[in-house]
Design a protein around this motif. Sequence first.
Motif, PDB file in Angstrom:
ATOM      1  N   ARG A   1     -39.875 -16.981  16.635  1.00  0.00           N
ATOM      2  CA  ARG A   1     -38.764 -16.053  16.850  1.00  0.00           C
ATOM      3  C   ARG A   1     -38.349 -15.435  15.524  1.00  0.00           C
ATOM      4  O   ARG A   1     -38.397 -16.081  14.477  1.00  0.00           O
ATOM      5  N   LEU A   2     -37.915 -14.174  15.584  1.00  0.00           N
ATOM      6  CA  LEU A   2     -37.448 -13.472  14.397  1.00  0.00           C
ATOM      7  C   LEU A   2     -36.113 -12.813  14.697  1.00  0.00           C
ATOM      8  O   LEU A   2     -35.959 -12.130  15.715  1.00  0.00           O
ATOM      9  N   ALA A   3     -35.157 -13.017  13.818  1.00  0.00           N
ATOM     10  CA  ALA A   3     -33.844 -12.389  13.956  1.00  0.00           C
ATOM     11  C   ALA A   3     -33.525 -11.636  12.673  1.00  0.00           C
ATOM     12  O   ALA A   3     -33.622 -12.192  11.576  1.00  0.00           O
ATOM     13  N   ILE A   4     -33.166 -10.351  12.822  1.00  0.00           N
ATOM     14  CA  ILE A   4     -32.789  -9.520  11.669  1.00  0.00           C
ATOM     15  C   ILE A   4     -31.454  -8.857  12.007  1.00  0.00           C
ATOM     16  O   ILE A   4     -31.422  -7.783  12.635  1.00  0.00           O
ATOM     17  N   PRO A   5     -30.340  -9.476  11.638  1.00  0.00           N
ATOM     18  CA  PRO A   5     -29.022  -8.959  12.035  1.00  0.00           C
ATOM     19  C   PRO A   5     -28.759  -7.515  11.626  1.00  0.00           C
ATOM     20  O   PRO A   5     -28.140  -6.762  12.384  1.00  0.00           O
TER      21      PRO A   5
ATOM     22  N   THR B   1     -30.944  -9.953   5.050  1.00  0.00           N
ATOM     23  CA  THR B   1     -31.496 -11.262   5.364  1.00  0.00           C
ATOM     24  C   THR B   1     -32.082 -11.281   6.771  1.00  0.00           C
ATOM     25  O   THR B   1     -31.694 -10.493   7.641  1.00  0.00           O
ATOM     26  N   LEU B   2     -33.012 -12.194   6.964  1.00  0.00           N
ATOM     27  CA  LEU B   2     -33.613 -12.388   8.283  1.00  0.00           C
ATOM     28  C   LEU B   2     -33.948 -13.858   8.451  1.00  0.00           C
ATOM     29  O   LEU B   2     -34.037 -14.611   7.477  1.00  0.00           O
ATOM     30  N   THR B   3     -34.116 -14.263   9.695  1.00  0.00           N
ATOM     31  CA  THR B   3     -34.404 -15.665   9.996  1.00  0.00           C
ATOM     32  C   THR B   3     -35.643 -15.768  10.868  1.00  0.00           C
ATOM     33  O   THR B   3     -35.716 -15.149  11.934  1.00  0.00           O
TER      34      THR B   3
ATOM     35  N   TYR C   1     -34.911 -15.674   5.013  1.00  0.00           N
ATOM     36  CA  TYR C   1     -35.610 -14.856   4.025  1.00  0.00           C
ATOM     37  C   TYR C   1     -34.703 -13.718   3.578  1.00  0.00           C
ATOM     38  O   TYR C   1     -33.799 -13.307   4.304  1.00  0.00           O
ATOM     39  N   ARG C   2     -34.996 -13.225   2.390  1.00  0.00           N
ATOM     40  CA  ARG C   2     -34.223 -12.111   1.817  1.00  0.00           C
ATOM     41  C   ARG C   2     -35.169 -10.964   1.511  1.00  0.00           C
ATOM     42  O   ARG C   2     -36.214 -11.146   0.886  1.00  0.00           O
TER      43      ARG C   2
END
Length: 219
Positions: free
Chosen positions: A76-80, A152-154, A165-166
Motif C-alpha cells: 500500500r502507498l499513501a501520499i497525503p 512525505t509518503l508512507t 519516506y521524504r
Amino acid sequence: MTVRNRGALAALAAGVAALTVATLVACGSQPAEDVGADEAAQLATATPSAAGTEGPSVPVTTGELPAGAETVKPVRLAIPAIDVKATINAVGINKRTNEFEVPPSVDEIGWYRYGPGLEADAGSIVIAGHVDSAQQGKGAFFRLRELDQGDTLTATGSDGKAREYRVVAREEYDKTKIPLDRYFARDGKPRLTLITCGGPFDAKARKYRDNIVVTAVPA
C-alpha cells in the motif's frame, strides 16, 4: 528475467505506454521546474548512460534476489499531499510487449518485483502507475507531478510495517532520455522511485511524451 535493451526499458519505465487520453489536458501539464536532480543522482552509485544513447541495460538483469533474503513487498502507498491511497501489486514485464506490466486498474499501482523490496538497504524500489485512462479517468498518479521536496509518503509492506519516506526530487524526462540504469539500479543508497507519464500528449501516437520521476528517501 533479463531486460534486453534500452528501447524496451523505456517502455517499461513509462508503465503507461498504452494510455489513450487526449482529453485530459491537465495530465500533460509540466511541473514548474525539476527539483533535486543533483541529489537524486548522488543516491545512485552507477554512472547513468549518456542521454539519448544506447547505454547498458539496467543493473537489474536476472530478477533474482539474494539467496536467503526475505523480500518485503510494498502493498500500500499513501501520499497525503496529493490524496493518494493506493494498493500496490507486484508486477514484472509483459512477455508479449516487453513493457512494465502496470495493473490494468488505474486506481492501483505496480511494484517492480525484480528489484529491491522495502527491507533493502541499497537500491531503487520502483513503483509505477497510470496517470489517467480514456476509459477509467484519473489514475492514482494523476497528481504525481505536484509533489515537491519535503513532501512525505508512507509505503506499507507485506510485513505490516509502515515505512515513511521524504521526497527529495521530482524530474521530467523525454522517455527516450530517461537514465533507466539509475532508476532501476539495485545499488546506491536506498530510495523509492515513483514513475508515471507526463508532458504533452501525442494524439497520433496515443501516448505522453515524457516520464515524471519522483525520488524519495527513508525519512
